[in-house]
Design a protein around this motif. Structure first.
Motif, PDB file in Angstrom:
ATOM      1  N   GLY A   6       0.732  -1.247   0.012  1.00  0.00           N
ATOM      2  CA  GLY A   6       0.006  -0.104   0.014  1.00  0.00           C
ATOM      3  C   GLY A   6       0.896   1.428   0.055  1.00  0.00           C
ATOM      4  N   GLY A   7       0.335   2.194  -0.764  1.00  0.00           N
ATOM      5  CA  GLY A   7       1.085   3.484  -0.920  1.00  0.00           C
ATOM      6  C   GLY A   7       2.454   3.471  -1.968  1.00  0.00           C
ATOM      7  N   ARG A   8       2.899   2.122  -2.532  1.00  0.00           N
ATOM      8  CA  ARG A   8       3.624   2.168  -3.337  1.00  0.00           C
ATOM      9  C   ARG A   8       3.142   2.057  -4.742  1.00  0.00           C
ATOM     10  N   THR A   9       3.918   2.668  -5.665  1.00  0.00           N
ATOM     11  CA  THR A   9       3.819   2.700  -7.055  1.00  0.00           C
ATOM     12  C   THR A   9       4.730   1.874  -7.851  1.00  0.00           C
ATOM     13  N   ALA A  10       4.141   0.923  -8.666  1.00  0.00           N
ATOM     14  CA  ALA A  10       5.007   0.051  -9.372  1.00  0.00           C
ATOM     15  C   ALA A  10       4.690   0.250 -11.046  1.00  0.00           C
ATOM     16  N   LEU A  11       5.753  -0.069 -11.789  1.00  0.00           N
ATOM     17  CA  LEU A  11       5.516  -0.225 -13.148  1.00  0.00           C
ATOM     18  C   LEU A  11       6.285  -1.487 -13.656  1.00  0.00           C
ATOM     19  N   VAL A  12       5.373  -2.130 -14.419  1.00  0.00           N
ATOM     20  CA  VAL A  12       5.775  -3.448 -15.037  1.00  0.00           C
ATOM     21  C   VAL A  12       5.698  -3.388 -16.592  1.00  0.00           C
ATOM     22  N   THR A  13       6.783  -3.474 -17.002  1.00  0.00           N
ATOM     23  CA  THR A  13       7.061  -3.473 -18.468  1.00  0.00           C
ATOM     24  C   THR A  13       6.404  -4.740 -19.133  1.00  0.00           C
ATOM     25  N   GLY A  14       5.835  -4.643 -20.429  1.00  0.00           N
ATOM     26  CA  GLY A  14       5.461  -5.612 -21.160  1.00  0.00           C
ATOM     27  C   GLY A  14       4.567  -6.506 -20.518  1.00  0.00           C
ATOM     28  N   SER A  15       3.332  -5.682 -19.970  1.00  0.00           N
ATOM     29  CA  SER A  15       2.543  -6.202 -19.083  1.00  0.00           C
ATOM     30  C   SER A  15       1.149  -6.494 -19.478  1.00  0.00           C
ATOM     31  N   SER A  16       0.883  -6.209 -20.965  1.00  0.00           N
ATOM     32  CA  SER A  16      -0.466  -6.451 -21.334  1.00  0.00           C
ATOM     33  C   SER A  16      -0.946  -8.112 -21.388  1.00  0.00           C
ATOM     34  N   GLN A  17       0.069  -8.732 -21.228  1.00  0.00           N
ATOM     35  CA  GLN A  17      -0.422 -10.229 -21.317  1.00  0.00           C
ATOM     36  C   GLN A  17       0.565 -10.982 -20.570  1.00  0.00           C
ATOM     37  N   GLY A  18       0.254 -12.319 -20.462  1.00  0.00           N
ATOM     38  CA  GLY A  18       1.214 -13.354 -19.975  1.00  0.00           C
ATOM     39  C   GLY A  18       1.895 -13.060 -18.657  1.00  0.00           C
ATOM     40  N   ILE A  19       3.386 -13.303 -18.396  1.00  0.00           N
ATOM     41  CA  ILE A  19       3.851 -13.210 -17.245  1.00  0.00           C
ATOM     42  C   ILE A  19       3.692 -11.745 -16.520  1.00  0.00           C
ATOM     43  N   GLY A  20       4.065 -10.895 -17.518  1.00  0.00           N
ATOM     44  CA  GLY A  20       3.694  -9.313 -17.117  1.00  0.00           C
ATOM     45  C   GLY A  20       2.442  -8.951 -16.443  1.00  0.00           C
ATOM     46  N   ALA A  21       1.441  -9.505 -17.240  1.00  0.00           N
ATOM     47  CA  ALA A  21       0.093  -9.401 -16.589  1.00  0.00           C
ATOM     48  C   ALA A  21      -0.284  -9.908 -15.339  1.00  0.00           C
ATOM     49  N   ALA A  22       0.295 -11.175 -15.057  1.00  0.00           N
ATOM     50  CA  ALA A  22       0.413 -11.940 -13.615  1.00  0.00           C
ATOM     51  C   ALA A  22       0.855 -11.010 -12.672  1.00  0.00           C
ATOM     52  N   ILE A  23       2.257 -10.557 -13.128  1.00  0.00           N
ATOM     53  CA  ILE A  23       2.860  -9.871 -12.039  1.00  0.00           C
ATOM     54  C   ILE A  23       1.894  -8.589 -11.705  1.00  0.00           C
ATOM     55  N   ALA A  24       1.614  -7.789 -12.597  1.00  0.00           N
ATOM     56  CA  ALA A  24       0.690  -6.783 -12.508  1.00  0.00           C
ATOM     57  C   ALA A  24      -0.392  -6.979 -11.492  1.00  0.00           C
ATOM     58  N   THR A  25      -1.008  -7.926 -11.680  1.00  0.00           N
ATOM     59  CA  THR A  25      -2.187  -8.299 -10.976  1.00  0.00           C
ATOM     60  C   THR A  25      -1.781  -8.505  -9.654  1.00  0.00           C
ATOM     61  N   GLY A  26      -0.658  -9.424  -9.300  1.00  0.00           N
ATOM     62  CA  GLY A  26      -0.245  -9.665  -8.025  1.00  0.00           C
ATOM     63  C   GLY A  26       0.177  -8.621  -7.273  1.00  0.00           C
ATOM     64  N   LEU A  27       0.755  -7.687  -7.752  1.00  0.00           N
ATOM     65  CA  LEU A  27       1.343  -6.352  -7.219  1.00  0.00           C
ATOM     66  C   LEU A  27       0.122  -5.545  -6.728  1.00  0.00           C
ATOM     67  N   VAL A  83       8.185   6.118  -9.273  1.00  0.00           N
ATOM     68  CA  VAL A  83       7.966   4.551  -9.421  1.00  0.00           C
ATOM     69  C   VAL A  83       8.982   4.211  -8.288  1.00  0.00           C
ATOM     70  N   ASP A  84       8.198   3.479  -7.314  1.00  0.00           N
ATOM     71  CA  ASP A  84       8.938   2.580  -6.294  1.00  0.00           C
ATOM     72  C   ASP A  84       9.239   1.300  -6.468  1.00  0.00           C
ATOM     73  N   ILE A  85       8.934   0.835  -7.470  1.00  0.00           N
ATOM     74  CA  ILE A  85       9.040  -0.669  -7.697  1.00  0.00           C
ATOM     75  C   ILE A  85       8.913  -0.803  -9.240  1.00  0.00           C
ATOM     76  N   LEU A  86      10.200  -1.018  -9.669  1.00  0.00           N
ATOM     77  CA  LEU A  86      10.153  -1.232 -11.333  1.00  0.00           C
ATOM     78  C   LEU A  86      10.563  -2.623 -11.792  1.00  0.00           C
ATOM     79  N   VAL A  87       9.468  -3.370 -12.482  1.00  0.00           N
ATOM     80  CA  VAL A  87       9.774  -4.841 -12.778  1.00  0.00           C
ATOM     81  C   VAL A  87       9.991  -4.723 -14.237  1.00  0.00           C
ATOM     82  N   ASN A  88      11.259  -4.722 -14.792  1.00  0.00           N
ATOM     83  CA  ASN A  88      11.736  -4.751 -16.297  1.00  0.00           C
ATOM     84  C   ASN A  88      11.263  -6.358 -16.835  1.00  0.00           C
ATOM     85  N   ASN A  89       9.972  -6.591 -17.520  1.00  0.00           N
ATOM     86  CA  ASN A  89       9.769  -7.731 -17.854  1.00  0.00           C
ATOM     87  C   ASN A  89       9.511  -8.018 -19.293  1.00  0.00           C
ATOM     88  N   LEU A  90       9.573  -6.673 -19.949  1.00  0.00           N
ATOM     89  CA  LEU A  90       9.498  -6.664 -21.663  1.00  0.00           C
ATOM     90  C   LEU A  90      10.617  -7.447 -21.964  1.00  0.00           C
TER      91      LEU A  90
END
Length: 264
Positions: A6-27, A83-90
């Motif tokens: 809570g209170g954190r902002t994340a960016l998940v690259t390449g997250s429109s589907q697949g692993i990236g979408a799952a990560i975005a959902t989990g966060l 951004v507090d959490i950067l997930v480079n998934n692309l």
């Protein structure tokens, strides 16, 4: 464990589907505001709609940008500057005989799979270190360690990400910011289904095709099945949390035992 982002902002690259979408959902389920990234604005909005259906309480922001370019990286930073959490998934992948990989393809894989991560780390890491907290996660692959003969250029790019992660972890030493790579094993996504059917008989039903692929092309997997995207996401959510504050500079495996090593 109670993972509270809570209170954190994340960016998940390449997250429109697949692993990236799952990560975005989990966060998002853990309480983070999540930037969801893809190149096509219309398709991205549809993807965000699906994510909102899966995580009704989630706070998602569409970040339409082609992160394989400098211009796209700048657009993403403008859209989501803090951004507090950067997930480079692309990442891109695909089989090509080793001697047929052109110079342009080598460059393309490096630009999209490696430089896209480097550009965003350069942009976001200073703010993270200034505030004394942040998480950078680069999604690598078993192919970083076990270079696949059918896509050496992909393996090269993921090996490079391990070095990028370790190097930037040293840059962030003592700051409260952690930088890690996640070695993901063979995972069941739409893109991987297409990849599997490039290597096995397209007439086979999916379950049989998957087993044939794992048996013939990934026999060292101890899991002996493709990993679910949410299984990758579970590790990423943990590493993004305060609970993982002592894990940095690492290459953390969620590979189904694919890499034949007792060390990460």
């Amino acid at each position: 464990m109670n993972v509270d982002l809570g209170g954190r902002t994340a960016l998940v690259t390449g997250s429109s589907q697949g692993i990236g979408a799952a990560i975005a959902t989990g966060l998002a389920r853990a309480g983070a505001r999540v930037g969801v990234n893809g190149r096509d604005a219309e398709r991205l909005e549809r993807s965000v709609g699906k994510l909102r259906a899966e995580a009704p309480d989630g706070d998602f922001v569409a970040v339409a940008a082609d992160l394989g370019t400098e211009e796209g990286a700048a657009q993403a930073v403008d859209a989501l500057p803090d951004v507090d959490i950067l997930v480079n998934n692309l990442g891109i992948f695909g089989p090509t005989p080793a001697l047929e990989i052109t110079d342009d393809e080598w460059r393309r894989y490096f630009d999209i799979n490696v430089l896209s991560a480097v550009r965003l780390i350069r942009s976001y890491l200073p703010r993270m270190t200034d505030q004394g907290w942040g998480r950078v996660l680069n999604i690598a692959s078993d192919s970083a360690v076990v270079i696949p003969t059918e896509m050496i250029h992909y393996g090269m790019s993921k090996t490079a990400l391990l070095a990028v992660s370790r190097g930037f972890a040293k840059e962030a030493a003592g700051s409260g910011v952690t930088v890690n790579s996640v070695i993901a094993g063979p995972t069941h996504t739409e893109g991987v289904e297409d990849f599997v059917y490039q290597l096995v008989d397209r007439e086979l039903p999916w379950d049989e095709a998957q087993r044939t692929f794992m048996r013939n092309h990934r026999p060292q997997s101890l899991l002996q099945r493709l990993i679910k995207p949410e299984e990758i996401a579970n590790l990423v959510v943990y590493l993004s949390s305060p609970l993982a504050s002592a894990t940095t500079g690492g290459a953390v495996r969620v590979d189904g035992g694919y890499v034949d090593s007792i060390l990460p």
